[in-house]
Enzyme design. Structure first.
Site, PDB file in Angstrom:
ATOM      1  CD  GLU A 240      -0.209   6.920 -20.094  1.00 17.61           C
ATOM      2  OE1 GLU A 240      -0.081   6.415 -18.866  1.00 17.61           O
ATOM      3  OE2 GLU A 240      -0.650   8.213 -20.139  1.00 17.61           O
ATOM      4  CD1 TRP A 243       2.076   9.386 -17.256  1.00 15.08           C
ATOM      5  CD2 TRP A 243       2.375   9.075 -14.685  1.00 15.08           C
ATOM      6  NE1 TRP A 243       1.487  10.609 -16.702  1.00 15.08           N
ATOM      7  CE2 TRP A 243       1.314  10.189 -15.721  1.00 15.08           C
ATOM      8  CE3 TRP A 243       3.000   9.264 -13.391  1.00 15.08           C
ATOM      9  CZ2 TRP A 243       1.077  11.120 -14.634  1.00 15.08           C
ATOM     10  CZ3 TRP A 243       1.995  10.452 -12.834  1.00 15.08           C
ATOM     11  CH2 TRP A 243       1.433  11.065 -13.376  1.00 15.08           C
ATOM     12  CD1 TRP A 272      -5.533   3.454   6.107  1.00 18.07           C
ATOM     13  CD2 TRP A 272      -6.852   4.137   5.203  1.00 18.07           C
ATOM     14  NE1 TRP A 272      -4.735   4.464   5.853  1.00 18.07           N
ATOM     15  CE2 TRP A 272      -5.776   4.447   4.848  1.00 18.07           C
ATOM     16  CE3 TRP A 272      -8.362   4.560   3.970  1.00 18.07           C
ATOM     17  CZ2 TRP A 272      -5.160   5.927   3.574  1.00 18.07           C
ATOM     18  CZ3 TRP A 272      -7.374   4.772   3.269  1.00 18.07           C
ATOM     19  CH2 TRP A 272      -6.598   5.799   2.432  1.00 18.07           C
ATOM     20  CG  ASN A 307      -4.155   3.599 -16.836  1.00 18.32           C
ATOM     21  OD1 ASN A 307      -4.377   3.446 -15.699  1.00 18.32           O
ATOM     22  ND2 ASN A 307      -4.137   4.680 -16.854  1.00 18.32           N
ATOM     23  CD1 TRP A 325      -3.088   4.188   0.849  1.00 17.66           C
ATOM     24  CD2 TRP A 325      -1.586   3.001  -0.322  1.00 17.66           C
ATOM     25  NE1 TRP A 325      -1.875   4.256   1.600  1.00 17.66           N
ATOM     26  CE2 TRP A 325      -0.712   3.431   0.387  1.00 17.66           C
ATOM     27  CE3 TRP A 325      -1.107   1.806  -0.981  1.00 17.66           C
ATOM     28  CZ2 TRP A 325       0.336   3.411   0.416  1.00 17.66           C
ATOM     29  CZ3 TRP A 325       0.189   1.777  -1.162  1.00 17.66           C
ATOM     30  CH2 TRP A 325       1.333   2.692  -0.479  1.00 17.66           C
ATOM     31  CD1 TRP A 348      -2.859  -0.555  -6.066  1.00 17.28           C
ATOM     32  CD2 TRP A 348      -4.413   0.423  -5.046  1.00 17.28           C
ATOM     33  NE1 TRP A 348      -3.450  -0.613  -6.529  1.00 17.28           N
ATOM     34  CE2 TRP A 348      -4.532  -0.732  -5.629  1.00 17.28           C
ATOM     35  CE3 TRP A 348      -5.286   1.073  -4.001  1.00 17.28           C
ATOM     36  CZ2 TRP A 348      -6.306  -1.186  -5.657  1.00 17.28           C
ATOM     37  CZ3 TRP A 348      -6.322   0.837  -4.244  1.00 17.28           C
ATOM     38  CH2 TRP A 348      -6.844  -0.260  -4.622  1.00 17.28           C
TER      39      TRP A 348
HETATM   40  C1  LIG Z   1      -4.407   1.911  -9.576  1.00 18.46           C
HETATM   41  C2  LIG Z   1      -2.912   1.087 -10.432  1.00 18.46           C
HETATM   42  C3  LIG Z   1      -2.789   0.073 -10.611  1.00 18.46           C
HETATM   43  C4  LIG Z   1      -1.123   0.094 -11.393  1.00 18.46           C
HETATM   44  N1  LIG Z   1      -0.557  -1.391 -11.266  1.00 18.46           N
HETATM   45  C5  LIG Z   1      -0.324  -1.804 -12.557  1.00 18.46           C
HETATM   46  C6  LIG Z   1       0.944  -2.627 -12.370  1.00 18.46           C
HETATM   47  O1  LIG Z   1       1.230  -3.929 -11.440  1.00 18.46           O
HETATM   48  N2  LIG Z   1       1.758  -3.451 -13.434  1.00 18.46           N
HETATM   49  C7  LIG Z   1       1.304  -2.181 -14.598  1.00 18.46           C
HETATM   50  O2  LIG Z   1       2.493  -2.587 -15.147  1.00 18.46           O
HETATM   51  N3  LIG Z   1       1.081  -1.136 -14.170  1.00 18.46           N
HETATM   52  C8  LIG Z   1      -0.180  -1.221 -13.434  1.00 18.46           C
HETATM   53  N4  LIG Z   1      -0.755   0.129 -13.418  1.00 18.46           N
HETATM   54  C9  LIG Z   1      -0.545   0.970 -14.531  1.00 18.46           C
HETATM   55  C10 LIG Z   1      -1.981   0.564 -15.779  1.00 18.46           C
HETATM   56  O3  LIG Z   1      -2.965   0.706 -15.715  1.00 18.46           O
HETATM   57  C11 LIG Z   1      -1.016   0.105 -16.834  1.00 18.46           C
HETATM   58  O4  LIG Z   1       0.260  -0.223 -16.947  1.00 18.46           O
HETATM   59  C12 LIG Z   1      -1.817  -0.592 -17.885  1.00 18.46           C
HETATM   60  O5  LIG Z   1      -3.281  -0.340 -17.811  1.00 18.46           O
HETATM   61  C13 LIG Z   1      -1.352  -1.730 -18.683  1.00 18.46           C
HETATM   62  O6  LIG Z   1      -1.710  -1.886 -19.875  1.00 18.46           O
HETATM   63  P1  LIG Z   1      -1.128  -1.211 -21.599  1.00 18.46           P
HETATM   64  O7  LIG Z   1       0.044  -2.260 -21.762  1.00 18.46           O
HETATM   65  O8  LIG Z   1      -2.275  -2.374 -22.376  1.00 18.46           O
HETATM   66  O9  LIG Z   1      -1.082  -0.293 -21.872  1.00 18.46           O
HETATM   67  P2  LIG Z   1      -0.871   1.366 -22.260  1.00 18.46           P
HETATM   68  O10 LIG Z   1      -1.752   2.152 -22.491  1.00 18.46           O
HETATM   69  O11 LIG Z   1      -0.274   0.530 -23.799  1.00 18.46           O
HETATM   70  O12 LIG Z   1       0.729   1.855 -22.025  1.00 18.46           O
HETATM   71  C14 LIG Z   1       1.751   1.195 -22.339  1.00 18.46           C
HETATM   72  C15 LIG Z   1       3.116   0.809 -21.201  1.00 18.46           C
HETATM   73  O13 LIG Z   1       3.052   2.048 -20.392  1.00 18.46           O
HETATM   74  C16 LIG Z   1       3.054   1.600 -19.025  1.00 18.46           C
HETATM   75  N5  LIG Z   1       2.287   2.885 -18.397  1.00 18.46           N
HETATM   76  C17 LIG Z   1       1.093   2.844 -19.432  1.00 18.46           C
HETATM   77  N6  LIG Z   1      -0.017   3.709 -17.974  1.00 18.46           N
HETATM   78  C18 LIG Z   1       0.668   3.736 -16.796  1.00 18.46           C
HETATM   79  C19 LIG Z   1       0.756   4.233 -15.851  1.00 18.46           C
HETATM   80  N7  LIG Z   1      -0.464   4.879 -15.153  1.00 18.46           N
HETATM   81  N8  LIG Z   1       1.630   3.994 -14.560  1.00 18.46           N
HETATM   82  C20 LIG Z   1       2.713   3.439 -15.285  1.00 18.46           C
HETATM   83  N9  LIG Z   1       2.670   3.016 -16.140  1.00 18.46           N
HETATM   84  C21 LIG Z   1       1.957   2.797 -17.231  1.00 18.46           C
HETATM   85  C22 LIG Z   1       2.473  -0.203 -19.113  1.00 18.46           C
HETATM   86  O14 LIG Z   1       4.032  -0.539 -18.886  1.00 18.46           O
HETATM   87  C23 LIG Z   1       2.275   0.072 -20.236  1.00 18.46           C
HETATM   88  O15 LIG Z   1       2.027  -1.874 -20.798  1.00 18.46           O
HETATM   89  C24 LIG Z   1      -2.117   0.587 -12.899  1.00 18.46           C
HETATM   90  C25 LIG Z   1      -2.348   1.832 -12.616  1.00 18.46           C
HETATM   91  C26 LIG Z   1      -3.463   1.995 -11.525  1.00 18.46           C
HETATM   92  C27 LIG Z   1      -4.238   3.395 -11.790  1.00 18.46           C
END
Ligand SMILES: Cc1cc2nc3c(=O)[nH]c(=O)nc-3n(C[C@H](O)[C@H](O)[C@H](O)COP(=O)(O)OP(=O)(O)OC[C@H]3O[C@@H](n4cnc5c(N)ncnc54)[C@H](O)[C@@H]3O)c2cc1C
Length: 435
Positions: A240, A243, A272, A307, A325, A348
């Site tokens: 993650e 990513w 759209w 997520n 979107w 997105w």
């Molecule tokens: C439509 C959509 C919008 C999103 N918008 C944001 C946003 O505005 N800000 C944001 O930080 N994340 C966003 N994410 C990614 C992800 O959903 C969140 O980072 C995650 O849910 C945060 O929870 P956590 O800290 O417990 O994640 P954990 O699962 O603990 O992951 C650790 C860290 O990894 C990073 N991370 C995790 N998943 C992703 C991912 N898919 N893409 C990029 N980084 C990731 C984050 O910084 C997160 O804190 C988005 C995902 C989607 C599908």
């Protein structure tokens, strides 16, 4: 040494950052002011409404304080890159030193290229290259400053706290809170992350995203804490963080994404639907699809969304409702406490199938099956949608079938019809159609 925080409120608003994120940042700045004051270092807060105002304000401050060296952490969305370049030019232009740090990424955008010398657009080879580029140097963290005298009183920061979103209890701010959250996650949930991370009813993820987005902890600090003992390739958590870096590398290499463009420009011609009532039902958690509604209510009531649910809710908007979107991207930015342009745009565009390495356009999540699979006992959904409390498990994600009288809307659209409509519409916008 002096610390300085520049608040660009007009610019942030123009980027759609909402009151929750702003309040979190402000609380983080207050925490930083008191951490620095304990080291005898003042933190100055200046209002510079737009990024374009920053170079002059920084030069003025350096002249006023006699500072000879500016240090800052780089950011990668287009406007931030332009700002950082102008600041650099202005500061070096008056003969002062300037150092930029990679606080917001593990590896600097531009540093990783394909064998053909191009930026990566596919995640898996990017990840391979990312892992092979890790070294002790790339994991170095800038140390905290040394004390420079007796503790001082923190300067009072002139924000109207009463007017701010008060999420202190759910989102404690500042670097100590971030560290505490990281330690707790490593101790209690990291081992089970791979198993639990997809289930919104379980506290299975780190919830560090608001801190990573605001900069109260850096991804290198997180990686140092979680990633380096076991086989890094197979660590679901490190995946993650990769990513996170990937999307930053993408926005840095492809500036049209920061201008609102689809990563694959042919999707900018996709037609759209104009559906204000559908958009409103989605925003307010009244679509009649329990998992989507639970997700949207989690977002608007806490400023955060799991997520798995971000993917389900996003795909529902742009595939089921066929709403652009960018409407959803903006609403998430406005609501999220962890609003982060790169991750949000990447998420997105992944969900809308318009992005780098995105879900293929014919993949349309079925919200009923997603609910049965990822919230099988309905713990999360019933908490967020209490109208469904009495619905038995087997009907929870299709409550019409329960035959009960419920104060809950019927589905605003039929899944089968919506799925086929989306696939047809997307297929018609493919660039190389032969028919
Ligand atoms: C439509 C959509 C919008 C999103 N918008 C944001 C946003 O505005 N800000 C944001 O930080 N994340 C966003 N994410 C990614 C992800 O959903 C969140 O980072 C995650 O849910 C945060 O929870 P956590 O800290 O417990 O994640 P954990 O699962 O603990 O992951 C650790 C860290 O990894 C990073 N991370 C995790 N998943 C992703 C991912 N898919 N893409 C990029 N980084 C990731 C984050 O910084 C997160 O804190 C988005 C995902 C989607 C599908």
């Amino acid at each position: 040494m002096v610390g300085c925080f520049f608040e660009a409120d007009a610019q942030w608003r123009s980027h759609h950052e909402g009151p929750r994120k702003t309040a979190f940042v402000r609380r983080s700045v207050r925490a930083l002011a008191s951490d620095l004051a304990a080291l005898g270092i003042p933190l100055l807060v200046r209002k510079v409404p737009w990024f374009a105002d920053a170079p002059a304000a920084i030069v003025e401050l350096m002249q006023e304080t006699g500072a000879t060296h500016l240090q800052f952490a780089a950011e990668y969305p287009l406007n931030e890159v332009k700002r950082d370049r102008s600041v650099w030019r202005a500061v070096t232009g008056i003969g002062r030193q300037c150092t930029r740090h990679e606080g917001s990424v593990v590896l600097r955008p531009g540093q990783l290229l394909t064998n053909a010398g191009r930026p990566f657009t596919v995640f898996t080879p990017f990840k391979r290259r990312w892992i092979s580029a890790l070294s002790a140097a790339t994991l170095e963290v800038v140390p905290s400053p040394e004390p420079q005298g007796e503790a001082i009183a923190p300067l009072s920061v002139c924000w109207d706290e009463a007017a701010e979103a008060d999420d202190t209890a759910i989102w404690p701010a500042g670097s100590h809170a971030a560290r505490k959250q990281l330690d707790r996650f490593c101790l209690e949930a990291l081992q089970r992350y791979q198993k639990d991370r997809d289930f919104p009813g379980v506290e299975g993820t780190s919830r560090l995203s608001p801190h990573l987005a605001a900069g109260t902890i850096s991804p290198r600090q997180v990686l140092n804490a979680v990633g380096l003992d076991g086989p890094i390739e197979s660590s679901a958590y490190v995946n993650e963080l990769v990513w996170r870096d990937f999307y930053r590398h993408v926005i840095a290499a492809f500036p049209h994404v920061s201008r609102g463009g689809s990563f694959h420009p042919h999707y900018d011609h996709l037609r759209w639907e104009q559906n204000p009532s559908g958009l409103e039902a989605w925003k307010s958690g009244q679509t009649g699809y329990p998992l989507v509604d639970a997700a949207m209510r989690q977002l608007t009531s806490t400023g955060w969304m799991h997520n798995r649910l971000r993917m389900v809710a996003a795909m529902f908007l742009c595939k089921h409702l066929l709403i652009d979107w960018r409407e959803g991207e903006r609403f998430f930015m406005e609501q999220l406490v962890d609003a982060d342009f790169a991750a949000n745009n990447g998420g997105w565009q992944w969900s809308a199938s318009t992005g780098t390495d995105a879900a293929p356009y014919f993949r349309v999540f079925n919200p009923e099956l997603q609910g049965q699979r990822f919230d099988p006992e309905g713990t999360f959904t019933r908490r967020m949608v209490p109208e469904l409390k009495e619905v038995p498990d087997r009907f929870l994600f299709n409550p019409l079938k329960a035959g009960l009288t419920l104060n809950y809307p019927r589905p605003i659209i039929d899944h089968g019809m919506a799925r086929q409509r989306a696939i047809d519409r997307y297929r018609n916008s493919q660039p190389n159609r032969s028919d």
